[in-house]
Motif scaffolding. Sequence first.
Motif, PDB file in Angstrom:
ATOM      1  N   GLY A   1       0.813  -1.208   0.000  1.00  0.00           N
ATOM      2  CA  GLY A   1       0.000   0.000   0.000  1.00  0.00           C
ATOM      3  C   GLY A   1       0.848   1.260   0.000  1.00  0.00           C
ATOM      4  O   GLY A   1       0.546   2.232  -0.719  1.00  0.00           O
ATOM      5  N   LYS A   2       1.928   1.254   0.758  1.00  0.00           N
ATOM      6  CA  LYS A   2       2.816   2.408   0.803  1.00  0.00           C
ATOM      7  C   LYS A   2       3.521   2.613  -0.538  1.00  0.00           C
ATOM      8  O   LYS A   2       3.687   3.746  -0.995  1.00  0.00           O
ATOM      9  CB  LYS A   2       3.835   2.240   1.929  1.00  0.00           C
ATOM     10  N   VAL A   3       3.936   1.515  -1.141  1.00  0.00           N
ATOM     11  CA  VAL A   3       4.596   1.609  -2.450  1.00  0.00           C
ATOM     12  C   VAL A   3       3.630   2.146  -3.498  1.00  0.00           C
ATOM     13  O   VAL A   3       3.992   3.001  -4.316  1.00  0.00           O
ATOM     14  CB  VAL A   3       5.143   0.227  -2.875  1.00  0.00           C
ATOM     15  N   ILE A   4       2.399   1.655  -3.490  1.00  0.00           N
ATOM     16  CA  ILE A   4       1.395   2.115  -4.459  1.00  0.00           C
ATOM     17  C   ILE A   4       1.132   3.610  -4.292  1.00  0.00           C
ATOM     18  O   ILE A   4       1.068   4.361  -5.276  1.00  0.00           O
ATOM     19  CB  ILE A   4       0.095   1.314  -4.298  1.00  0.00           C
ATOM     20  N   THR A   5       1.001   4.054  -3.051  1.00  0.00           N
ATOM     21  CA  THR A   5       0.769   5.474  -2.792  1.00  0.00           C
ATOM     22  C   THR A   5       1.927   6.324  -3.286  1.00  0.00           C
ATOM     23  O   THR A   5       1.729   7.378  -3.913  1.00  0.00           O
ATOM     24  CB  THR A   5       0.547   5.705  -1.287  1.00  0.00           C
ATOM     25  N   ALA A   6       3.149   5.856  -3.023  1.00  0.00           N
ATOM     26  CA  ALA A   6       4.333   6.607  -3.459  1.00  0.00           C
ATOM     27  C   ALA A   6       4.429   6.655  -4.983  1.00  0.00           C
ATOM     28  O   ALA A   6       4.722   7.710  -5.561  1.00  0.00           O
ATOM     29  CB  ALA A   6       5.585   5.977  -2.862  1.00  0.00           C
ATOM     30  N   LEU A   7       4.182   5.527  -5.635  1.00  0.00           N
ATOM     31  CA  LEU A   7       4.239   5.492  -7.099  1.00  0.00           C
ATOM     32  C   LEU A   7       3.158   6.366  -7.725  1.00  0.00           C
ATOM     33  O   LEU A   7       3.396   7.032  -8.740  1.00  0.00           O
ATOM     34  CB  LEU A   7       4.086   4.050  -7.590  1.00  0.00           C
TER      35      LEU A   7
END
Length: 319
Positions: A31-37
């Motif tokens: 979830g954190k990676v998706i938000t950052a991307l």
Amino acid sequence: MTIALVLLAAYVIDRILGDPRSLPHPVIGMGKVITALERVIRRLWSRPQSLQRAGVLLPLCVAGGAWALTAILLWLLSFISPWLVWIAEAWLISTTIASKGLKDAGMAVYVELHKGDIPAARKALGMIVGRDTTSLDSPEIVRGTVETVAENIVDAIISPLFYALIGGAPLAMAYRAVNTLDSMVGYKNDKYRDLGWASARLDDVANFIPARITALLLALCAWLLRLDWRNCLQMVKRDARLHPSPNSGYPESAVAGALGIRLGGENVYHGVASFRAYMGDPVRPMEPDDIIQTSRMMMLSSSIFVGLCAVVAWIWIGG
């Protein structure tokens, strides 16, 4: 034989432990990676056509990255001990399954309904659905809970086990990444229509076969639990295709047919009413015990499927 034991161990771990808050969970990291991307993509591209092309990067990066990181981790552990690989793989696969969490969430609603505490039941349901729950009565709370448990039999149990059987923990983790992407950006609203289309389509493709397997499993469970298995199959044949999702209609119509209830109808999202196609016939009114029956069907179908996966894995390796 090792793959069969790993799958069984993963399922047992999930049934016993679920998702302990004290342990790190890969989905949180996804979830954190998706938000950052998403932030990076929106900074670089803002036009609709550019966002559509950039939307393909999300599943490639997130799902591909989840597969690669998991494969690399298991490869590194293989230099230490094969036992570490098996333990790590079983734990990683267990994090892609949510049988205990799904049952607990449904039963939390049931407990409040059984006590007659409608406001608490609405709150418990609101923790697991996106629809507005503030004005729902008891039958509508039951409907929301049954629909959510039924739909998530595919996403939270059968699909990850299916991909774990095919490609071990790396592929199961890649599937979980795809499913997480769909839940975060796979919406047909103004914000995500362009950016999330590829993630939503990939999730539909990934769940296509597992959803149909789930419908058959639920019919078998209906027979074993002395529910209406014939009506279960009949409603799948008649109503599954009416659902806006190409996959969610299969478990929902199967459960509706087995229980003799009608799912679907009007839902409200952020103050906007939305009609969902009916699944099943209202042979009788919905009642809180339908949540228990749906949970039983969910647990039995998942147990049967993991057993079948273990047998297939054993025969596959044995051959």
